[in-house]
Design an enzyme around this catalytic site. Sequence first.
Site, PDB file in Angstrom:
ATOM      1  N   LYS A  94      84.567  40.789  21.679  1.00  0.00           N
ATOM      2  CA  LYS A  94      85.478  39.643  22.582  1.00  0.00           C
ATOM      3  C   LYS A  94      86.570  40.576  23.239  1.00  0.00           C
ATOM      4  O   LYS A  94      87.748  39.972  22.965  1.00  0.00           O
ATOM      5  CB  LYS A  94      85.821  38.775  21.666  1.00  0.00           C
ATOM      6  CG  LYS A  94      84.656  38.064  20.900  1.00  0.00           C
ATOM      7  CD  LYS A  94      85.150  36.742  19.976  1.00  0.00           C
ATOM      8  CE  LYS A  94      84.041  35.807  19.736  1.00  0.00           C
ATOM      9  NZ  LYS A  94      83.380  36.356  18.619  1.00  0.00           N
ATOM     10  N   ASP A  97      91.901  41.698  27.311  1.00  0.00           N
ATOM     11  CA  ASP A  97      93.040  42.451  27.902  1.00  0.00           C
ATOM     12  C   ASP A  97      92.907  42.859  29.149  1.00  0.00           C
ATOM     13  O   ASP A  97      91.833  42.489  29.949  1.00  0.00           O
ATOM     14  CB  ASP A  97      93.507  43.336  26.626  1.00  0.00           C
ATOM     15  CG  ASP A  97      95.011  43.803  26.831  1.00  0.00           C
ATOM     16  OD1 ASP A  97      95.889  43.419  27.674  1.00  0.00           O
ATOM     17  OD2 ASP A  97      95.245  44.159  25.467  1.00  0.00           O
TER      18      ASP A  97
END
Length: 265
Positions: A94, A97
Site C-alpha cells: 500500500k 508517498d
Amino acid sequence: NPRLHVSLEERRSSCKHPIASRLFDLMMAKKSNLCVAADLPSLDEVITLAESIGPKIVVLKIHVDILEDFSLTKIRQLKEVARAHEFLIMEDRKFADIANTVQQQFHGGVYRISEWADLITAHPLPGPEMITHMFGDSSSDSRRTCGCVLILEMSTKNALTNEDYAKEAAKWGLIASDIVTGFVGQSAPNSDFPGWIQFTPGVNSSSASGDSKGQQYCSPAKAVLERGADIIIVGRGLINSQDVVATAETYRTEGWAALTQRITN
Ligand code: 5BU
C-alpha cells in the site's frame, strides 16, 4: 457493466501487462480465483501454508513488514514454492508517498520488494505521477515483472475511498494500464476495458459482518456476483481454520462457481 460478463480468454487477450495475462492463464488452468492473505507472523509459516494450499490458489498475498524472520533467502524459498505450485506473490505494501520515496521503498531497503513481488499494491492518493514513476524509468525490468494494483476502495467501515475518489483513481489506472494490472475494490468501476483485474478483500464465509476492528465481510458469491470481484481475497477465514487445505478447496469451488456463473449470465 459489460466487463463483468466477458470470458476470461477474451479478457486475457486485451491485457497490456504480462503479469495480468499470466494471472488470467493461472485462473483458467487452476479453475481458481482465490487469493489467500497469509497474514502470519513468520515466513516459515507462510512457506508451510503455501506448500499446502499452493495448488488451489492463484495469488498469495503477504505483508512483508509483519514477518519477524524476513530474509531474502526465505523469500527465494517462497518464490520456489510459487514456481512449483504456480501462483503469484502479491506484496500488499500500500504505497502512498511521493514517487521519489516510493521508488526507494519499492526497490531498496531491507525488503527489495521489486526483486521478488509479482504484484504490488498502491494507494492512488498521491496522484498519477506516483503510479507512473514508482517503477523507475521505462527501462526498469520491474515494469514488466511486477504489476501495480491500485486501491480504489477499502473494505473497512467509514473508509474515505468514496465514489468520486474511486472514479478519478480508476481513470488514472486506465491511462497507465501498461503498469496498472488491476485494482482493489468493493464494486466494479464503470469501464469497459476488460484487461484489468478486480481484487476484493473482506471475504469470509463464516462471518457475515466483520471483525471487531472495522473490517467488513461478505461471502465469496456476494463478492463476485454483487461486487464485481474477479479475485477474492481470503485471510482469517482460511488461515484460522482447522483444515486449511479443505477450507481452501471450499473457497476455490465457491469463488470459481460464482465467477463462471457471472460470466455466462
Ligand atoms: P482478513 O483476515 O480476510 O480480514 O484479511 C484481509 C486482508 O486483506 C488483510 O491482509 C488486509 O490487509 C487486506 N485488505 C483488506 O482487508 N481490505 C482492504 O480494503 C485492503 C486490503 Br486494500
